[in-house]
Write a protein that holds these residues in place. Structure first.
Motif, PDB file in Angstrom:
ATOM      1  N   SER A   1      -1.047  -5.902  -0.720  1.00 53.59           N
ATOM      2  CA  SER A   1      -0.816  -5.567   0.789  1.00 53.59           C
ATOM      3  C   SER A   1       0.629  -5.322   1.194  1.00 53.59           C
ATOM      4  CB  SER A   1      -1.376  -6.772   1.801  1.00 53.59           C
ATOM      5  OG  SER A   1      -2.864  -6.785   1.697  1.00 53.59           O
ATOM      6  N   GLU A   2       1.516  -6.087   0.594  1.00 55.06           N
ATOM      7  CA  GLU A   2       3.084  -5.767   1.261  1.00 55.06           C
ATOM      8  C   GLU A   2       3.246  -4.679   0.325  1.00 55.06           C
ATOM      9  OE1 GLU A   2       4.871  -9.401  -0.722  1.00 55.06           O
ATOM     10  OE2 GLU A   2       4.024 -11.011   0.590  1.00 55.06           O
ATOM     11  N   SER A   3       3.240  -4.403  -0.833  1.00 52.15           N
ATOM     12  CA  SER A   3       3.490  -3.027  -1.561  1.00 52.15           C
ATOM     13  C   SER A   3       2.788  -1.875  -0.698  1.00 52.15           C
ATOM     14  CB  SER A   3       2.826  -3.121  -2.978  1.00 52.15           C
ATOM     15  OG  SER A   3       3.148  -1.713  -3.596  1.00 52.15           O
ATOM     16  N   GLU A   4       1.632  -1.978  -0.081  1.00 52.79           N
ATOM     17  CA  GLU A   4       0.852  -0.759   0.634  1.00 52.79           C
ATOM     18  C   GLU A   4       1.823  -0.752   1.874  1.00 52.79           C
ATOM     19  OE1 GLU A   4      -0.820   0.836   3.737  1.00 52.79           O
ATOM     20  OE2 GLU A   4      -1.954  -1.242   3.468  1.00 52.79           O
ATOM     21  N   PHE A   5       2.180  -1.775   2.546  1.00 53.99           N
ATOM     22  CA  PHE A   5       3.006  -1.587   3.660  1.00 53.99           C
ATOM     23  C   PHE A   5       4.381  -0.801   3.448  1.00 53.99           C
ATOM     24  CE2 PHE A   5       0.479  -5.208   5.821  1.00 53.99           C
ATOM     25  CZ  PHE A   5      -0.308  -4.113   6.384  1.00 53.99           C
ATOM     26  N   ARG A   6       5.168  -1.263   2.203  1.00 47.73           N
ATOM     27  CA  ARG A   6       6.112  -0.882   2.025  1.00 47.73           C
ATOM     28  C   ARG A   6       6.024   0.715   1.752  1.00 47.73           C
ATOM     29  NH1 ARG A   6       6.978  -5.370  -1.155  1.00 47.73           N
ATOM     30  NH2 ARG A   6       6.289  -4.580  -3.094  1.00 47.73           N
ATOM     31  N   THR A   7       5.048   1.172   0.813  1.00 48.43           N
ATOM     32  CA  THR A   7       4.732   2.495   0.774  1.00 48.43           C
ATOM     33  C   THR A   7       4.820   3.315   1.953  1.00 48.43           C
ATOM     34  OG1 THR A   7       3.572   2.241  -1.429  1.00 48.43           O
ATOM     35  CG2 THR A   7       3.012   4.269  -0.227  1.00 48.43           C
ATOM     36  N   MET A   8       3.868   2.658   3.158  1.00 42.88           N
ATOM     37  CA  MET A   8       3.804   3.418   4.332  1.00 42.88           C
ATOM     38  C   MET A   8       5.235   3.460   5.017  1.00 42.88           C
ATOM     39  SD  MET A   8       1.504   2.125   7.940  1.00 42.88           S
ATOM     40  CE  MET A   8       2.514   0.664   8.081  1.00 42.88           C
ATOM     41  N   LYS A   9       6.154   2.481   5.069  1.00 35.71           N
ATOM     42  CA  LYS A   9       7.200   2.462   5.725  1.00 35.71           C
ATOM     43  C   LYS A   9       8.446   3.166   5.089  1.00 35.71           C
ATOM     44  CE  LYS A   9       6.163  -1.577   8.578  1.00 35.71           C
ATOM     45  NZ  LYS A   9       6.577  -2.776   8.967  1.00 35.71           N
ATOM     46  N   TYR A  10       8.348   3.477   3.885  1.00 36.58           N
ATOM     47  CA  TYR A  10       9.294   4.123   2.919  1.00 36.58           C
ATOM     48  C   TYR A  10       8.992   5.807   2.713  1.00 36.58           C
ATOM     49  CZ  TYR A  10      12.114  -0.191   2.676  1.00 36.58           C
ATOM     50  OH  TYR A  10      12.909  -1.228   3.005  1.00 36.58           O
ATOM     51  N   ARG A  11       7.899   6.155   3.163  1.00 38.22           N
ATOM     52  CA  ARG A  11       7.747   7.520   3.243  1.00 38.22           C
ATOM     53  C   ARG A  11       8.640   8.373   4.178  1.00 38.22           C
ATOM     54  NH1 ARG A  11       2.291  10.199   4.537  1.00 38.22           N
ATOM     55  NH2 ARG A  11       3.184  11.713   3.301  1.00 38.22           N
ATOM     56  N   PRO A  12       9.101   9.522   3.597  1.00 38.60           N
ATOM     57  CA  PRO A  12      10.125  10.344   4.350  1.00 38.60           C
ATOM     58  C   PRO A  12       9.885  10.642   5.748  1.00 38.60           C
ATOM     59  CG  PRO A  12       9.777  11.112   2.286  1.00 38.60           C
ATOM     60  CD  PRO A  12       8.853  10.088   2.334  1.00 38.60           C
TER      61      PRO A  12
ATOM     62  N   VAL B   1      -3.258   7.134   5.844  1.00 37.84           N
ATOM     63  CA  VAL B   1      -4.384   6.339   5.034  1.00 37.84           C
ATOM     64  C   VAL B   1      -4.825   7.714   4.223  1.00 37.84           C
ATOM     65  CG1 VAL B   1      -6.538   5.381   5.255  1.00 37.84           C
ATOM     66  CG2 VAL B   1      -4.857   4.594   6.658  1.00 37.84           C
ATOM     67  N   VAL B   2      -5.198   8.623   5.019  1.00 37.79           N
ATOM     68  CA  VAL B   2      -5.826   9.973   4.347  1.00 37.79           C
ATOM     69  C   VAL B   2      -5.139  10.365   2.892  1.00 37.79           C
ATOM     70  CG1 VAL B   2      -6.511  12.279   4.538  1.00 37.79           C
ATOM     71  CG2 VAL B   2      -7.225  10.771   6.165  1.00 37.79           C
ATOM     72  N   TRP B   3      -3.672  10.571   3.361  1.00 32.90           N
ATOM     73  CA  TRP B   3      -2.784  10.698   2.079  1.00 32.90           C
ATOM     74  C   TRP B   3      -2.774   9.696   1.083  1.00 32.90           C
ATOM     75  CZ3 TRP B   3       1.329   7.833   0.713  1.00 32.90           C
ATOM     76  CH2 TRP B   3       2.035   8.158  -0.257  1.00 32.90           C
ATOM     77  N   TYR B   4      -2.862   8.459   1.573  1.00 33.74           N
ATOM     78  CA  TYR B   4      -2.696   7.223   0.446  1.00 33.74           C
ATOM     79  C   TYR B   4      -3.681   7.057  -0.276  1.00 33.74           C
ATOM     80  CZ  TYR B   4      -2.167   2.649  -1.121  1.00 33.74           C
ATOM     81  OH  TYR B   4      -1.955   1.468  -2.144  1.00 33.74           O
ATOM     82  N   ASN B   5      -4.850   7.433   0.393  1.00 32.83           N
ATOM     83  CA  ASN B   5      -6.275   7.343  -0.604  1.00 32.83           C
ATOM     84  C   ASN B   5      -6.506   8.468  -1.320  1.00 32.83           C
ATOM     85  OD1 ASN B   5      -6.905   4.385   0.196  1.00 32.83           O
ATOM     86  ND2 ASN B   5      -8.081   5.443   1.952  1.00 32.83           N
ATOM     87  N   THR B   6      -5.977   9.742  -0.780  1.00 31.60           N
ATOM     88  CA  THR B   6      -6.666  10.780  -1.400  1.00 31.60           C
ATOM     89  C   THR B   6      -5.543  11.620  -2.150  1.00 31.60           C
ATOM     90  OG1 THR B   6      -6.203  12.254   0.403  1.00 31.60           O
ATOM     91  CG2 THR B   6      -8.501  11.049   0.410  1.00 31.60           C
ATOM     92  N   GLU B   7      -4.089  11.453  -2.051  1.00 27.75           N
ATOM     93  CA  GLU B   7      -3.070  12.196  -2.610  1.00 27.75           C
ATOM     94  C   GLU B   7      -2.053  11.457  -3.259  1.00 27.75           C
ATOM     95  OE1 GLU B   7      -1.537  15.408  -0.229  1.00 27.75           O
ATOM     96  OE2 GLU B   7      -3.145  15.141   1.179  1.00 27.75           O
ATOM     97  N   HIS B   8      -1.939  10.289  -2.948  1.00 25.55           N
ATOM     98  CA  HIS B   8      -0.740   9.198  -3.388  1.00 25.55           C
ATOM     99  C   HIS B   8      -1.002   9.057  -4.795  1.00 25.55           C
ATOM    100  CE1 HIS B   8       2.375   6.478  -3.913  1.00 25.55           C
ATOM    101  NE2 HIS B   8       1.507   5.328  -3.873  1.00 25.55           N
ATOM    102  N   ARG B   9      -0.133   9.341  -5.815  1.00 24.00           N
ATOM    103  CA  ARG B   9      -0.370   9.256  -7.190  1.00 24.00           C
ATOM    104  C   ARG B   9       0.285   7.896  -7.397  1.00 24.00           C
ATOM    105  NH1 ARG B   9      -4.314  12.673  -9.161  1.00 24.00           N
ATOM    106  NH2 ARG B   9      -4.112  14.587  -7.931  1.00 24.00           N
ATOM    107  N   HIS B  10      -0.567   6.698  -7.651  1.00 24.09           N
ATOM    108  CA  HIS B  10       0.223   5.434  -7.678  1.00 24.09           C
ATOM    109  C   HIS B  10       0.406   4.991  -8.880  1.00 24.09           C
ATOM    110  CE1 HIS B  10       0.227   1.169  -6.660  1.00 24.09           C
ATOM    111  NE2 HIS B  10      -0.190   1.358  -5.537  1.00 24.09           N
ATOM    112  N   SER B  11       1.712   4.385  -9.009  1.00 25.91           N
ATOM    113  CA  SER B  11       2.376   4.210 -10.432  1.00 25.91           C
ATOM    114  C   SER B  11       1.422   3.044 -10.949  1.00 25.91           C
ATOM    115  CB  SER B  11       3.668   3.942 -10.222  1.00 25.91           C
ATOM    116  OG  SER B  11       3.891   2.694  -9.240  1.00 25.91           O
ATOM    117  N   GLY B  12       1.035   2.120 -10.167  1.00 25.19           N
ATOM    118  CA  GLY B  12       0.271   1.049 -10.613  1.00 25.19           C
ATOM    119  C   GLY B  12      -1.217   1.164 -11.150  1.00 25.19           C
ATOM    120  N   ILE B  13      -1.598   2.380 -11.016  1.00 20.82           N
ATOM    121  CA  ILE B  13      -3.029   2.717 -11.446  1.00 20.82           C
ATOM    122  C   ILE B  13      -3.124   4.068 -12.087  1.00 20.82           C
ATOM    123  CG2 ILE B  13      -4.408   1.431  -9.833  1.00 20.82           C
ATOM    124  CD1 ILE B  13      -4.389   4.001  -8.082  1.00 20.82           C
ATOM    125  N   GLY B  14      -1.946   4.266 -13.049  1.00 23.32           N
ATOM    126  CA  GLY B  14      -1.987   5.524 -14.049  1.00 23.32           C
ATOM    127  C   GLY B  14      -1.612   6.658 -13.370  1.00 23.32           C
TER     128      GLY B  14
END
Length: 222
Positions: free
Chosen positions: A112-123, A143-156
């Motif tokens: 959860s902490e990592s997800e909030f950091r992603t949200m707040k550090y987006r340009p 949330v739409v961007w995060y779930n459908t477009e964000h290429r997450h480093s922790g999941i390959g």
């Protein structure tokens, strides 16, 4: 004792938290609630409110469960809303087991902490919002961007949606094929066969899995 939770597929372990979202008004903050599936990193429930209230958390979980099914575990920190009887009773009615951070330990809820950091550090993240409606509109889009477009480093480098629904495997096979073909044509450009990351098969809280598994690519496999 440190909480230890392990997930080998989506739908087993959810974590959730609430973070402050600043307004333009002094001493006014909004509250962004978020539930994340720790295996897929998908945001499965969220809302933005003017206050932190256990009944609102209950409503969020009811909606998330209706859409995604019942998780086996829900983890959170030890805040008032997280440890409220209203939420405890609602989740236990579904047979969900609850887990909480240790007192004064800030890193027991890393997903959860990592997800909030992603949200707040987006340009495009505003430092402040003019209204609750503006905060909601921004986080809806996030949330739409995060779930459908964000290429997450922790999941390959797949999206949370791809890992959640299993479609990452088809995309991974396509990546492997492309790398195989390129390596077969130009092996001299590589010091070693390229590797294609994939999501880990096991993840957890206070558990140390291999974060990314890899597949070696060889010319013979092309």
């Amino acid at each position: 004792m440190a909480p230890v939770l392990v997930a080998t597929r989506p739908g087993q372990v959810w974590s959730w938290d609430i973070t402050d979202v600043k307004s333009v008004w002094s001493r006014v903050t909004y509250k962004a609630y978020s539930i994340i599936d720790i295996f897929s990193r998908k945001i499965v429930g969220y809302r933005v409110e003017s206050r932190e209230v256990d009944d609102l958390a209950v409503e969020m979980f009811e909606a998330a469960i209706a859409e995604h099914g019942v998780p086996e575990f829900v983890h959170a920190d030890s805040g008032a809303a997280m440890k409220s009887n209203a939420l405890k009773n609602a989740l236990e009615a579904y047979g969900v087991e609850l887990s909480h951070n240790r007192p004064y330990v800030s890193n027991d809820n890393p997903y959860s902490e990592s997800e909030f950091r992603t949200m707040k550090y987006r340009p495009d993240y505003p430092k402040t919002f003019e209204s609750l409606e503006a905060a909601r509109a921004h986080i809806d889009a996030y949330v739409v961007w995060y779930n459908t477009e964000h290429r997450h480093s922790g999941i390959g480098l797949f999206t949370p949606n791809q890992v959640h629904d299993g479609s990452w495997e088809e995309a991974w096979n396509a990546r492997v094929k492309a790398n195989n073909e390129y390596y077969a044509r130009h092996p001299e450009r590589f010091h070693a066969p390229p590797q294609v990351p994939r999501p880990a098969g096991v993840v957890g809280i206070n558990y140390e899995p291999v974060l990314v598994e890899v597949q070696e690519i060889t010319a013979e496999a092309a």
